[in-house]
Design an enzyme around this catalytic site. Structure first.
Site, PDB file in Angstrom:
ATOM      1  N   HIS A  45      55.051  41.121  31.614  1.00 54.97           N
ATOM      2  CA  HIS A  45      54.863  41.768  32.920  1.00 54.97           C
ATOM      3  C   HIS A  45      56.151  41.801  33.726  1.00 54.97           C
ATOM      4  CE1 HIS A  45      52.014  43.274  35.961  1.00 54.97           C
ATOM      5  NE2 HIS A  45      52.858  42.760  36.844  1.00 54.97           N
ATOM      6  N   ASP A  61      57.883  44.131  37.063  1.00 56.81           N
ATOM      7  CA  ASP A  61      57.588  45.118  38.109  1.00 56.81           C
ATOM      8  C   ASP A  61      58.785  45.954  38.523  1.00 56.81           C
ATOM      9  OD1 ASP A  61      54.813  45.280  39.084  1.00 56.81           O
ATOM     10  OD2 ASP A  61      54.994  43.116  39.345  1.00 56.81           O
ATOM     11  N   GLU A  96      48.395  47.829  35.960  1.00 60.30           N
ATOM     12  CA  GLU A  96      47.960  46.598  36.614  1.00 60.30           C
ATOM     13  C   GLU A  96      46.917  46.897  37.678  1.00 60.30           C
ATOM     14  OE1 GLU A  96      50.877  44.389  38.852  1.00 60.30           O
ATOM     15  OE2 GLU A  96      49.791  42.508  38.563  1.00 60.30           O
ATOM     16  N   HIS A 101      43.344  44.218  40.117  1.00 61.36           N
ATOM     17  CA  HIS A 101      44.456  43.547  40.794  1.00 61.36           C
ATOM     18  C   HIS A 101      43.794  42.589  41.795  1.00 61.36           C
ATOM     19  CE1 HIS A 101      48.143  42.982  43.279  1.00 61.36           C
ATOM     20  NE2 HIS A 101      48.614  42.825  42.059  1.00 61.36           N
ATOM     21  N   HIS A 150      44.674  38.113  37.224  1.00 60.48           N
ATOM     22  CA  HIS A 150      44.135  38.649  38.487  1.00 60.48           C
ATOM     23  C   HIS A 150      42.617  38.724  38.556  1.00 60.48           C
ATOM     24  CE1 HIS A 150      47.704  39.915  40.833  1.00 60.48           C
ATOM     25  NE2 HIS A 150      48.266  40.194  39.672  1.00 60.48           N
ATOM     26  N   HIS A 196      50.321  37.727  32.883  1.00 62.35           N
ATOM     27  CA  HIS A 196      51.185  36.922  33.760  1.00 62.35           C
ATOM     28  C   HIS A 196      50.341  35.921  34.563  1.00 62.35           C
ATOM     29  CE1 HIS A 196      49.995  40.432  36.081  1.00 62.35           C
ATOM     30  NE2 HIS A 196      50.536  40.013  37.197  1.00 62.35           N
ATOM     31  N   ASP A 222      56.837  38.041  35.433  1.00 62.53           N
ATOM     32  CA  ASP A 222      56.524  38.662  36.728  1.00 62.53           C
ATOM     33  C   ASP A 222      57.793  38.971  37.525  1.00 62.53           C
ATOM     34  OD1 ASP A 222      54.732  39.835  38.459  1.00 62.53           O
ATOM     35  OD2 ASP A 222      53.718  37.977  39.043  1.00 62.53           O
TER      36      ASP A 222
HETATM   37 ZN   LIG Z   1      50.306  40.714  39.192  1.00 65.71          ZN
END
Ligand SMILES: [Zn+2]
Ligand SMILES: *[C@@H]1O[C@H](CO)[C@@H](O)[C@H](O)[C@H]1NC(C)=O
Ligand SMILES: *[C@@H]1O[C@H](CO)[C@@H](O)[C@H](O)[C@H]1NC(C)=O
Ligand SMILES: *[C@@H]1O[C@H](CO)[C@@H](O)[C@H](O)[C@H]1NC(C)=O
Length: 413
Positions: A36, A38, A141, A168, A214, A235, A304
């Site tokens: 993961h 971003d 996600e 999420h 999540h 993650h 992450d």
């Molecule tokens: Zn996340």
């Protein structure tokens, strides 16, 4: 402590190789597959997805945890890039924004072909390793990105989505998120609703990994129970070491072990130490713990990076993975265990997901029962398809009433 440190330093020197050198040697063969990252979210929020914008050049980008030189220094061989759109897009423009994040990932591959290779299978990842490219995959996600539509789920698969995080940090109309476990959200689906179960079955059929980062514990258990393929936590860390509801509790780790699933450890300090400060050795503690409870086959990495604001000392950006591997070597992890954590465990789960898909494509028809109209949140969406037959099935009396003129019609007699 002091003496054993010296002893081990001595052993390493006798072998002619420091822990760090040994880590790099292993990672040359088996680089990291991270679950993961971003960076696409950073590209949206910093540059509105303009890759030619002054400052957005991925070779020189400095304000992020991730850029090309750092990926190279970190021996990153494959990355699941997060196509993340926040929960406030739910029932609004979630699908459009998800498409744009998938587009920016694909454009990264087009603009930097010497570095990134967009791929969609476990075999492709191995091929990219051979070519020295960073295999790039799409992880979506948040279940709100499919807007409660099996058609959108299938379309996103065709665009390259290979995992979907079921929620999420908000409930979808069909799955509950982790905030249900803190009491901040109300449970709505008690895990997965009937429609949520059809989403999981369709993901199995298509070959999309089910990501349980999540989600609520009830959703974790429901999905682990239902899925006919292993799942991932892309993650998440260990709840026993940091009692944060985003982490994975021990009874779920047992299910991870029993199903051959995978926990890719998150580096966010709040999930590592339950505080604003953490260290690389505390991340290693999570890896040790999950290995002890669920087995070395259940351990992976999902840093992450660029999705969090606080990272452990020693793991500040994506160049630092070899230091973590050096720490595990020092803790007597075998080379096979380390290669499992780096890449082989994810490749095993991904191939198992592909195999289940290959098998079920021939025996299972696509899921197609739409979510009930009254489960969809208020929004400006239209209701095509819902106005005729499905609403009749909700009201049996109405069905009879609508058939009556036909039955009584003289033309039919
Ligand atoms: Zn996340
Ligand atoms: C990024 O910068 C490098 C050199 O600094 C240049 O060769 C490359 O074309 C740039 N890429 C993009 C997409 O701007
Ligand atoms: C690693 O193994 C050695 C030799 O078996 C042992 O002496 C040492 O305590 C171990 N270190 C750790 C951190 O488990
Ligand atoms: C699944 O099927 C595809 C297409 O036939 C094939 O290339 C792939 O190797 C299969 N994957 C697995 C894991 O069986």
């Amino acid at each position: 402590m002091w003496t054993s440190w010296w002893l081990w330093a001595l052993v390493a020197m006798c072998a002619g190789e420091t822990w760090r050198e040994q880590a790099e040697r292993i990672m040359q063969q088996t680089p990291v597959i991270d679950g993961h990252n971003d960076l696409p979210w950073q590209l949206l929020t910093k540059f509105n997805n303009q890759l030619y914008h002054q400052g957005s050049n991925l070779s020189t980008l400095a304000s992020t945890h991730t850029n090309i030189p750092k990926l190279r220094a970190g021996f990153v061989g494959a990355q699941f890039w997060s196509a993340y759109v926040p929960c406030d897009t739910q029932n609004k423009d979630a699908v459009k924004r998800t498409l744009e994040q998938i587009d920016v990932i694909q454009r990264m591959c087009q603009e930097y072909p010497e570095t990134f290779k967009c791929v969609t299978s476990s075999q492709d990842i191995r091929q990219a390793f051979q070519e020295g490219k960073v295999a790039s995959l799409v992880g979506v996600e948040g279940g709100h990105s499919i807007d409660s539509s099996l058609g959108v789920l299938r379309a996103l698969y065709h665009l390259g989505m290979r995992y979907l995080t079921l929620t999420h940090s908000c409930n979808t109309p069909w799955a509950d998120n982790w905030l249900v476990d803190t009491g901040e959200d109300e449970p709505e689906s008690q895990g997965l609703s009937e429609f949520g179960e059809s989403v999981v079955r369709e993901m199995n059929r298509l070959g999309i990994m089910i990501d349980l980062a999540h989600v609520s514990v009830a959703t974790m258990k429901a999905a682990l129970q239902l899925s006919s393929a292993p799942v991932i936590f892309s993650h998440s860390s260990a709840y026993q070491l940091c009692a944060h509801k985003r982490n994975v509790p021990d009874d779920v780790l047992q299910l991870v072990k029993a199903t051959g699933s995978l926990v890719m450890v998150n580096f966010y300090t709040d999930y590592v130490s339950c505080s604003a400060q953490a260290t690389l050795t505390q991340v290693a503690d999570h890896l040790d713990y999950i290995k002890a409870v669920a087995g070395a086959e259940a351990v992976g990495l999902g840093g992450d990076y660029d999705g969090v604001t606080r990272l452990p000392v020693g793991l500040e950006d994506v160049s630092k993975y070899p230091d973590l591997v050096a720490e595990l070597l020092q803790r007597n992890w075998t080379e096979a265990e380390i290669k499992g954590m780096l890449a082989e465990n994810l490749l095993r789960v991904f191939a198992a997901v592909e195999e289940v898909s290959n098998r079920t494509q021939t025996s299972h028809k696509p899921e197609e029962k739409p979510i009930a109209l009254d489960k969809l949140g208020d929004s400006c969406r239209t209701q095509y398809g819902y106005s005729a037959a499905p609403s009749l099935s909700l009201r049996p009396g109405a069905l009879l009433a609508s058939l009556a003129p036909l039955l009584l019609s003289p033309h039919l007699l």
